[in-house]
Design a protein around this motif. Structure first.
Motif, PDB file in Angstrom:
ATOM      1  N   LEU A  96      -2.977  -2.830  -6.311  1.00  0.00           N
ATOM      2  CA  LEU A  96      -3.722  -2.726  -7.483  1.00  0.00           C
ATOM      3  C   LEU A  96      -4.805  -1.095  -8.368  1.00  0.00           C
ATOM      4  O   LEU A  96      -4.176  -0.803 -10.161  1.00  0.00           O
ATOM      5  CB  LEU A  96      -4.819  -3.527  -7.872  1.00  0.00           C
ATOM      6  CG  LEU A  96      -6.130  -3.274  -8.992  1.00  0.00           C
ATOM      7  CD1 LEU A  96      -5.058  -4.399 -10.118  1.00  0.00           C
ATOM      8  CD2 LEU A  96      -7.212  -5.127  -8.610  1.00  0.00           C
ATOM      9  N   CYS A  97      -4.883  -0.875  -7.758  1.00  0.00           N
ATOM     10  CA  CYS A  97      -6.135   0.976  -8.202  1.00  0.00           C
ATOM     11  C   CYS A  97      -4.299   1.878  -8.172  1.00  0.00           C
ATOM     12  O   CYS A  97      -4.715   2.490  -8.682  1.00  0.00           O
ATOM     13  CB  CYS A  97      -6.657   1.302  -6.285  1.00  0.00           C
ATOM     14  SG  CYS A  97      -8.270   0.819  -6.146  1.00  0.00           S
ATOM     15  N   GLU A  98      -3.999   1.564  -7.502  1.00  0.00           N
ATOM     16  CA  GLU A  98      -2.416   2.686  -8.041  1.00  0.00           C
ATOM     17  C   GLU A  98      -1.682   1.988  -9.182  1.00  0.00           C
ATOM     18  O   GLU A  98      -1.009   3.028  -9.989  1.00  0.00           O
ATOM     19  CB  GLU A  98      -0.744   2.252  -6.636  1.00  0.00           C
ATOM     20  CG  GLU A  98      -1.765   3.117  -5.198  1.00  0.00           C
ATOM     21  CD  GLU A  98      -0.590   2.438  -3.767  1.00  0.00           C
ATOM     22  OE1 GLU A  98       0.149   1.619  -4.771  1.00  0.00           O
ATOM     23  OE2 GLU A  98      -0.875   2.815  -2.859  1.00  0.00           O
ATOM     24  N   SER A  99      -1.519   0.951  -9.500  1.00  0.00           N
ATOM     25  CA  SER A  99      -1.068   0.479 -10.667  1.00  0.00           C
ATOM     26  C   SER A  99      -1.900   1.350 -11.802  1.00  0.00           C
ATOM     27  O   SER A  99      -1.172   1.877 -12.848  1.00  0.00           O
ATOM     28  CB  SER A  99      -0.752  -0.898 -10.838  1.00  0.00           C
ATOM     29  OG  SER A  99      -2.014  -1.317 -10.987  1.00  0.00           O
ATOM     30  N   GLY A 143     -17.829   6.584  -3.238  1.00  0.00           N
ATOM     31  CA  GLY A 143     -16.189   5.425  -3.170  1.00  0.00           C
ATOM     32  C   GLY A 143     -15.568   6.879  -3.201  1.00  0.00           C
ATOM     33  O   GLY A 143     -15.662   7.425  -2.813  1.00  0.00           O
ATOM     34  N   GLU A 144     -14.204   5.469  -2.766  1.00  0.00           N
ATOM     35  CA  GLU A 144     -13.480   6.014  -2.059  1.00  0.00           C
ATOM     36  C   GLU A 144     -12.048   5.350  -2.666  1.00  0.00           C
ATOM     37  O   GLU A 144     -11.924   4.519  -3.146  1.00  0.00           O
ATOM     38  CB  GLU A 144     -12.871   5.998  -0.236  1.00  0.00           C
ATOM     39  CG  GLU A 144     -14.158   6.486   0.281  1.00  0.00           C
ATOM     40  CD  GLU A 144     -13.602   6.454   2.344  1.00  0.00           C
ATOM     41  OE1 GLU A 144     -12.908   5.120   1.934  1.00  0.00           O
ATOM     42  OE2 GLU A 144     -14.657   6.062   2.828  1.00  0.00           O
ATOM     43  N   SER A 145     -10.920   6.768  -2.783  1.00  0.00           N
ATOM     44  CA  SER A 145      -9.211   6.307  -2.996  1.00  0.00           C
ATOM     45  C   SER A 145      -8.479   6.007  -2.617  1.00  0.00           C
ATOM     46  O   SER A 145      -9.000   6.486  -0.966  1.00  0.00           O
ATOM     47  CB  SER A 145      -8.723   8.066  -3.831  1.00  0.00           C
ATOM     48  OG  SER A 145      -7.572   7.298  -4.246  1.00  0.00           O
ATOM     49  N   VAL A 146      -8.415   4.795  -2.479  1.00  0.00           N
ATOM     50  CA  VAL A 146      -7.199   4.100  -1.995  1.00  0.00           C
ATOM     51  C   VAL A 146      -6.028   4.579  -2.079  1.00  0.00           C
ATOM     52  O   VAL A 146      -4.757   3.787  -1.956  1.00  0.00           O
ATOM     53  CB  VAL A 146      -8.209   2.661  -1.454  1.00  0.00           C
ATOM     54  CG1 VAL A 146      -8.970   3.209  -0.942  1.00  0.00           C
ATOM     55  CG2 VAL A 146      -8.000   2.346  -3.112  1.00  0.00           C
TER      56      VAL A 146
END
Length: 315
Positions: free
Chosen positions: A226-229, A302-305
């Motif tokens: 979801l984060c990548e999209s 927060g962290e980027s996944v």
């Protein structure tokens, strides 16, 4: 008939009386006196009847005249009230359009709404007219509430979210908690993301989204995809885990909210079943400032996944 009988009786009595008074008088004279007295009696009866009827006519005319006066007075009062109301409406409408000209609102929207509402109500369709009135009342209530820079509605209002996305020009900072995980697979979410993509392409708007989960195991492959999209269309994404937050950051709201242009907050409040129960729009400066500060705190930890570039912290 009665008048004739009374006249005959009076004439007879007069004849008898004249005969008794002076029996030596000529019979013709006695008859003449009787006729005169009887005629006078008849005339008196007619005069009495005429006076009675005249009194009735005058009384009836007076009553009718009073009734006409009362009706004319009432009608005049109604017409006066109607004229006053129409002039008041005209004055109010004139004042409204003067205020509209001075405001930053698009001047074509309000007249178009008024004309369309008038046409709808003139169709004579009861249900359509009732629905139109209900929508106008709802819109009017929302506008009245916005004069205090805050309004709300039951449930989640996707129309507000879409409209604000189209209106915002600079920034959009949003949180998305576990309550919304299923939302991103829905048709409204696709339209919402398309509106954000258009905003970034057409107006260069900067969008950040912070996904909030409760425990580390909730950061699964679905969330990463979801984060990548969203990163693929230009949205900066990060994930924050509530259970691993520092104590200073853990204290504070984790409700879903969106900050538009650092000027207005769109907030969704969940109920005990973690269903979206109420949507609030709040443009009060102190409230917006608190939400900006809260988003910055969460974004910093927060962290980027999704492998997107490291984003600058703060707002």
């Amino acid at each position: 008939m009665l008048k004739t009988l009374v006249t005959a009786i009076v004439a007879t009595i007069a004849y008898v009386i004249t005969n008794l008074i002076d029996q030596e008088q000529d019979k013709l004279w006695q008859i003449a006196v009787s006729v005169v007295i009887g005629g006078a009696t008849l005339i008196v009866q007619y005069m009495i009847e005429f006076e009675r009827r005249l009194t009735q006519v005058v009384g009836g005319q007076r009553t009718h005249a009073d009734d006409v006066v009362d009706r004319l007075t009432a009608h005049h009062g109604e017409m006066q009230n109607l004229v006053d109301q129409k002039f008041a409406d005209i004055s109010e409408a004139t004042e409204l359009f003067c205020e509209l000209d001075r405001s930053v609102l698009r001047s074509d929207g309000v007249p178009r709404l008024a004309r369309s509402a008038t046409r709808v109500t003139s169709l004579g369709h009861g249900l359509v007219s009732a629905f139109a009135h209900e929508e106008i009342d709802r819109l009017a209530s929302m506008m009245e509430n916005l004069t205090s820079l805050s309004t709300d509605c039951p449930g989640e209002n996707h129309d507000w979210l879409m409209a604000l996305t189209k209106c915002a020009k600079v920034t959009m900072d949003a949180t998305s908690s576990f309550v919304e995980r299923d939302y991103w697979n829905s048709e409204p979410a696709l339209r919402y993301l398309q509106a954000q993509a258009d905003a970034m392409q057409q107006r260069g708007m900067s969008i950040r989204r912070l996904f909030i989960v409760q425990r580390p195991e909730h950061v699964d492959n679905d969330l990463r995809r979801l984060c990548e999209s969203q990163s693929d269309i230009g949205i900066e994404t990060r994930v924050v885990t509530v259970s691993e937050l520092p104590l200073r950051v853990r204290r504070g709201t984790t409700n879903d909210f969106v900050i538009f242009d650092d000027a207005l907050c769109y907030e969704v409040e969940p109920d005990l079943l973690q269903m979206n129960a109420k949507t609030t729009l709040n443009a009060r400066e102190d409230h917006v400032r608190q939400r900006i500060k809260r988003f910055a705190e969460l974004w910093d930890v927060g962290e980027s996944v999704a492998g997107n570039p490291t984003a600058s912290t703060g707002t």
